[in-house]
Write a protein that holds these residues in place. Structure first.
Motif, short mmCIF file in Angstrom:
data_model
loop_
_atom_site.label_atom_id
_atom_site.label_comp_id
_atom_site.label_asym_id
_atom_site.label_seq_id
_atom_site.Cartn_x
_atom_site.Cartn_y
_atom_site.Cartn_z
N GLU A 1 -2.57 25.76 68.45
CA GLU A 1 -2.81 25.73 67.02
C GLU A 1 -3.97 26.17 66.57
O GLU A 1 -4.81 27.12 66.02
CB GLU A 1 -2.37 24.12 66.55
N THR B 1 9.53 28.26 65.22
CA THR B 1 7.80 27.70 64.52
C THR B 1 7.80 27.76 63.18
O THR B 1 6.81 29.25 62.57
CB THR B 1 7.13 28.80 65.47
N PRO B 2 8.64 27.57 62.34
CA PRO B 2 8.62 27.33 60.71
C PRO B 2 6.92 27.23 60.60
O PRO B 2 6.51 26.42 61.05
CB PRO B 2 9.78 26.87 60.58
N GLY B 3 6.80 27.72 58.99
CA GLY B 3 5.14 27.63 58.40
C GLY B 3 4.12 28.22 58.90
O GLY B 3 3.23 28.02 58.32
N GLY B 4 4.08 29.13 59.70
CA GLY B 4 3.21 29.75 60.73
C GLY B 4 2.38 30.73 59.67
O GLY B 4 3.84 31.45 58.92
N MET B 5 1.37 30.91 58.62
CA MET B 5 1.13 31.93 58.13
C MET B 5 0.56 32.92 58.31
O MET B 5 0.05 33.57 60.21
CB MET B 5 -0.54 31.39 57.47
N PRO C 1 -2.43 27.66 57.80
CA PRO C 1 -1.40 26.71 58.58
C PRO C 1 -1.15 27.20 60.05
O PRO C 1 -0.28 28.48 59.39
CB PRO C 1 -0.31 25.97 57.53
N THR D 1 2.07 26.63 63.15
CA THR D 1 2.96 25.49 63.31
C THR D 1 3.27 25.73 65.30
O THR D 1 3.02 26.85 65.74
CB THR D 1 4.02 25.30 62.82
#
Length: 429
Positions: free
Chosen positions: A260, A322-326, A335, A337
């Motif tokens: 991250e 890997t949800p939420g990765g922009m 953000p 993940t």
């Protein structure tokens, strides 16, 4: 007043006769003048080719007098050597068989030994009972046409030379692009104890630099970093962004390999670099591998990239969410993940770019999709990264024109155990 015809008497008849004679003389003069001063050449020859009559126009072109030609020369004598040869082997035989030949290109011998390009039409005149009497020939000046044809030829030769140069330049450009493309990818993957790795890169267009990238490199004695991603766009700008992304990921990983953290560093660099003007971004997965005995520990994070796929040794396949990765580079504080997993003996972790899942298939050109990819991986024998990449290479080739985007593949896995020996003992890796 009386109306009626007037008796002209002898004097009126004489006047009418004089008018008719004058008109006939004028008509004869006009016809002869038209023949002599026509814009094309005329000549009549006997059946053996001897010139019997020729107009002034053709004599002027040849620079000869009438006495030098009529009764002294044959038509073939007026031609150049090459023209005479063609006349004897082609022109005269065709005229004899067909009675008429039209629009044949020949060269006359003009004054000063100059060549006069002409177009010739000849027709055999026959008697009432069909006997050939003479040959009438019309000669058209083709100098302007020849100049036009030569200009066309020069233009064609120039165009062909330009085409050859363009092909040479294109070949050089493709060679330079191929070299640059190779420099944006590792020449070969490193050999890692306790880990198998394989990769593949498909270029959709040899004329454009792609934006897909991947890498695998050591962090320290026991850990290895990997990444795969896709930058927006094509061409030189995409290549510049790819280069910046690759080297930023490598540098950030050596400073702090937390997935991250690495992606946040890349996001900061890209956002600051492209915050003004043309916005540029990329998607990427970055991870760290650590072989540990019978398995490999995996820690990875994703920034807007398609999920990694795991082909398990037991014949199943599933995505690693890997949800939420922009998207990387769009927002100042994006953000990301991360996720942990382990690869056991025979498991393969597959990273890919969206050129694979967004390929068009079937008559309706539907998207291939992630579900189809997962089913394909599950249907393949769990024989390690190279076997899976080889199978996917065949799949990509089968898409044909439906595969219109670059595609990168990176597969990593723990080596499968050796087959059981005849004594029942399992081989060691």
């Amino acid at each position: 007043m009386m109306c009626g015809t007037t008796d002209q008497g002898p004097g009126g008849e004489q006047e009418a006769g004089d008018t008719d004679a004058a008109f006939s003389s004028l008509l004869e003069d006009s016809v002869e003048e038209l023949y002599e001063q026509a814009p094309c050449g005329y000549l009549s020859t006997l059946m053996d080719g001897t010139v019997a009559k020729v107009n002034a126009t053709l004599l002027d072109w040849l620079g000869l007098s009438r006495d030098q030609v009529v009764g002294r020369l044959r038509f073939a004598d007026l031609l150049t050597v090459g023209g005479k040869l063609y006349h004897e082997t082609h022109f005269a035989p065709m005229l004899q068989m067909q009675g008429e030949v039209s629009g044949i290109a020949l060269d006359l011998k003009a004054a000063g030994k100059q060549r006069l390009p002409v177009l010739v039409t000849s027709r055999v005149k026959t008697s009432d009972d069909g006997e050939p009497l003479l040959i009438r020939t019309t000669v058209f000046d083709a100098r302007e046409r020849r100049a036009y044809e030569q200009e066309l030829l020069r233009g064609r030769l120039a165009a062909e030379a330009a085409h050859r140069q363009a092909e040479t330049d294109r070949a050089r450009l493709q060679e330079a692009l191929a070299v640059l493309q190779r420099n944006l990818l590792p020449a070969e993957l490193p050999k890692i104890p306790g880990l198998d790795a394989a990769s593949y890169y498909h270029t959709a267009s040899p004329d454009l630099l792609g934006g897909d990238f991947y890498d695998l490199f050591p962090l320290d004695a026991g850990r290895w970093a990997f990444f795969l991603g896709d930058v927006c766009g094509k061409g030189p700008q995409a290549a510049a962004l790819t280069s910046l992304t690759r080297y930023t990921l490598r540098a950030a990983a050596l400073h702090d390999p937390d997935p991250e953290t690495v992606l946040r560093t890349l996001n900061t660099v890209l956002h600051e670099r492209y915050t003004r003007g043309d916005t540029r971004y990329c998607t990427a997965i970055f991870g760290v591998l650590q072989p540990k005995g019978e398995h490999v520990s995996v820690h990875l994070a994703s920034g807007g990239h398609p999920p990694a796929l795991i082909q398990r040794a037991d014949g199943t396949a599933a995505y690693l969410p890997t949800p939420g990765g922009m998207l990387i580079g769009v927002l100042p504080d994006a953000p990301f993940t991360s996720v942990h997993t382990e690869l056991t003996r025979g498991d393969t972790l597959l990273l890919y770019t969206d050129g694979l899942t967004e390929a068009r298939i079937g008559p309706r050109r539907d998207l291939y999709g992630e579900d189809a990819l997962c089913a394909f991986a599950a249907a393949q024998p769990a024989s390690g990264p190279q076997a899976l990449v080889t199978a996917l290479t065949g799949l990509l080739a089968g898409f044909g024109k439906g595969l219109d985007d670059d595609t990168a593949l990176l597969a990593l896995g723990a080596p499968a155990p050796h087959p059981t020996s005849a004594t029942g003992e399992q081989g060691l890796t």
